[in-house]
Write a protein that holds these residues in place. Sequence first.
Motif, mmCIF file in Angstrom:
data_model
loop_
_atom_site.group_PDB
_atom_site.id
_atom_site.type_symbol
_atom_site.label_atom_id
_atom_site.label_comp_id
_atom_site.label_asym_id
_atom_site.label_seq_id
_atom_site.Cartn_x
_atom_site.Cartn_y
_atom_site.Cartn_z
ATOM 1 N N VAL A 189 5.973 12.422 7.096
ATOM 2 C CA VAL A 189 4.836 12.732 7.963
ATOM 3 C C VAL A 189 4.249 11.431 8.500
ATOM 4 O O VAL A 189 4.417 10.365 7.896
ATOM 5 N N PRO A 190 3.540 11.473 9.642
ATOM 6 C CA PRO A 190 2.879 10.256 10.136
ATOM 7 C C PRO A 190 1.888 9.723 9.106
ATOM 8 O O PRO A 190 1.279 10.495 8.356
ATOM 9 N N GLU A 196 -1.074 8.547 9.313
ATOM 10 C CA GLU A 196 -2.450 9.035 9.431
ATOM 11 C C GLU A 196 -2.592 10.395 8.751
ATOM 12 O O GLU A 196 -3.574 10.684 8.064
ATOM 13 N N VAL A 197 -1.581 11.234 8.955
ATOM 14 C CA VAL A 197 -1.600 12.570 8.352
ATOM 15 C C VAL A 197 -1.487 12.467 6.839
ATOM 16 O O VAL A 197 -2.172 13.185 6.096
ATOM 17 N N ALA A 225 -3.151 19.061 8.417
ATOM 18 C CA ALA A 225 -2.198 19.080 9.529
ATOM 19 C C ALA A 225 -1.348 20.351 9.511
ATOM 20 O O ALA A 225 -1.106 20.960 10.554
ATOM 21 N N ALA A 241 0.674 2.527 15.886
ATOM 22 C CA ALA A 241 0.499 3.929 16.259
ATOM 23 C C ALA A 241 1.197 4.201 17.574
ATOM 24 O O ALA A 241 1.161 3.400 18.494
ATOM 25 N N GLY A 242 1.834 5.342 17.663
ATOM 26 C CA GLY A 242 2.574 5.692 18.854
ATOM 27 C C GLY A 242 1.816 6.654 19.724
ATOM 28 O O GLY A 242 0.589 6.720 19.715
ATOM 29 N N THR A 243 2.533 7.393 20.488
ATOM 30 C CA THR A 243 1.951 8.347 21.407
ATOM 31 C C THR A 243 2.044 9.729 20.796
ATOM 32 O O THR A 243 2.344 9.890 19.616
ATOM 33 N N ALA A 244 1.841 10.721 21.657
ATOM 34 C CA ALA A 244 1.905 12.091 21.166
ATOM 35 C C ALA A 244 3.295 12.443 20.669
ATOM 36 O O ALA A 244 3.480 13.401 19.926
ATOM 37 N N ALA A 245 4.275 11.666 21.091
ATOM 38 C CA ALA A 245 5.637 11.939 20.639
ATOM 39 C C ALA A 245 5.838 11.529 19.192
ATOM 40 O O ALA A 245 6.880 11.781 18.614
ATOM 41 N N GLY A 246 4.810 10.887 18.635
ATOM 42 C CA GLY A 246 4.945 10.506 17.241
ATOM 43 C C GLY A 246 4.873 9.009 17.085
ATOM 44 O O GLY A 246 4.910 8.251 18.058
ATOM 45 N N PRO A 247 4.732 8.568 15.873
ATOM 46 C CA PRO A 247 4.606 7.143 15.638
ATOM 47 C C PRO A 247 5.897 6.414 15.968
ATOM 48 O O PRO A 247 6.977 6.985 15.953
ATOM 49 N N ASP A 303 2.464 16.010 15.018
ATOM 50 C CA ASP A 303 2.178 15.132 16.151
ATOM 51 C C ASP A 303 0.763 15.369 16.665
ATOM 52 O O ASP A 303 0.032 14.419 16.978
ATOM 53 N N GLN A 314 -1.817 16.557 15.038
ATOM 54 C CA GLN A 314 -2.822 16.079 14.083
ATOM 55 C C GLN A 314 -2.880 14.555 14.072
ATOM 56 O O GLN A 314 -3.972 13.974 14.010
ATOM 57 N N GLN A 358 -2.178 12.580 16.522
ATOM 58 C CA GLN A 358 -2.821 12.171 17.770
ATOM 59 C C GLN A 358 -4.334 12.351 17.667
ATOM 60 O O GLN A 358 -5.110 11.499 18.113
ATOM 61 N N ARG A 376 -5.783 9.579 15.506
ATOM 62 C CA ARG A 376 -5.821 8.284 16.187
ATOM 63 C C ARG A 376 -6.917 8.270 17.246
ATOM 64 O O ARG A 376 -7.691 7.332 17.343
#
Lengths: 499, 93
Positions: free
Chosen positions: A434-435, A437-438, A446, A489-495, B55, B57, B59, B62
């Motif tokens: 998982v990312p 942050e999550v 999440a 940190a990445g975009t909405a596509a994921g880290p 993704d 969550q 986003q 962040r």
Amino acid sequence: MSSLGSVLALFGQAPTVEELQAQVSLDSQILTEQFYFFTVVIMWLIHVGFMAYETGAARRKNLMSTAMKNILTIAVVTPTFYYFGWYIYGCFQPGFPSVGPDSLDWHSGPEAFPGFCEATAPWSAAMGPNLQDHVSAVFFLAFLLFSWTTGSIMSGAVIERIRLSAYLLLTVLLGSAVWITDAAWGWSSGGWLVTKFGFHDAIASLVVHGVAGAFALGVLLNLGPRIGKFDMQGRARAFRPHNTHMTLMGLMLIFTGFYGFYAACLVIQSTISPGWLNIYLSPATLGAIAFTITVGFAGGFTGGWFASRGDPFWTLSGGLAGVISVSAGADIYHPSLSYILAFSGGILAVWAGTYIEKKLRVDDAVGAVAVHGVCGFYGVLLVGIFAGGYPTGINSVPVSFGGQLMGMLAFFPLAFLPGFGASWILKKLNLLRVPPEVELEGLDMAEFQQDFYPEFERVPETIVLPDGQEVEAAPVLFESFAEASNFTAGTAAGPRRSP
Amino acid sequence: MIDSFPFDEWTDDIAAYWTFGPENSTGTYILTVLGIILMVASLIAFVLLERRKLDAQAQLLRGGGILPPASPTAPGPGFAEPPLAGPSTDPGP
């Protein structure tokens, strides 16, 4: 005359010998059917236990994501095992394909059960409602429960950071392909390790526990530790289980289910003395293995208690390790031998768990690699030492240290490499973990958008900095993680990872 | 008399019955293929649905600044995590 008629005839005229034989045969089949059915019911407790055990060990922010892994194990392993796992067991016992005119010999059923290979296909009559076959379906179900167990063994090791979907894909690979291949090779009457080397693992020390542990180790190496598990000096930090009582209760439920597991590892044949056979079709008794498991728990608890200096988690895990250490020879060990060996297994699990965490720095959240993996291999090794010469299987091939070693050498790569390889691929696809942050916030928000203790205020985790200040843990851990892993940190596509 | 029930005939009739036909029939193969399609589709869906959730969550976290830079806070009712405390994996020296 029907079987029912033959029973009623007892009150009228004397039945013929043929009628009595038919009645005895039917009774024997129904006894077998009932036996496996109830082992399946008891084995469900293993999965109830794994769920409680792992959920209790998880932190409050990851409860349902942890429990859902155990539940969905059933959802994915059941169909995959039905569609191809059982066929692997029925048809792949001779091993790898050979070269030459007999090159197709690897794909056949065991000699002792003509037609077994064909009966394991999902479209066969044995795999559905069939009044002529009382046994195949329940026998399949017992193996299915073993398959769930392999997945549950892995699930505890990877909690709190693996994606649920990644776990499900991995558990399909483990539960419906990897373990059942090794079962075909070394846990069947026709397996090549059995018929050629006398490999003996009666109650699945290695073929279930050891293999699941080795597979989990391969996954853990790619998955990495939970954020904050190791400090900047590499020292392990122990995350507090949110509910230790639930963890211990889960372990006790697993132990209860193990009696069903042990029983289901035997073949019941009430019309042939002694009425019970082990999985290799050598004579056995239910009483002997029940004795071994009980004494094994006693020895394991004792070993775990002393090795961990009374730690509750490791005391109970020591019991599990003790039983796993004596399972391979459970059908033939003297109770005193089981007690002593289980004691050593309980100690070994604590030492191995400590070594894996503190020296190898592998974050195995519940000690699955040590308890199941290390002690599973240890149990098979012990049979080579203490039960050498025992005639295993329908060919009465004597157990030997070399034969047991051959099994270990065959099964470690069979388990470790698929676990490592599949998790490596998932990692490269960014589908394994998982990312961050999550992970720091907790997987439950999440995955399920809710807190599963809503009536209690959620208190932020804090951490004490080297200068003595107590601060909120998440930002510190996130910064440390980003620095250590070169993460941005990445975009909405994921880290993504910075170049 | 219960013994007069045509149990043997029922048995034969029932044994001959199979959902969509007897074993190895076209109907059985079709059912098997449909089941496998459902199995594979559900595995793919597990991956895609979870990726979407995670993704979104991540986003949100962040964008909302939920993970600010570390700063001292007053000690609250929460617990500090000591480096080696806890019951699970440390059996002691």
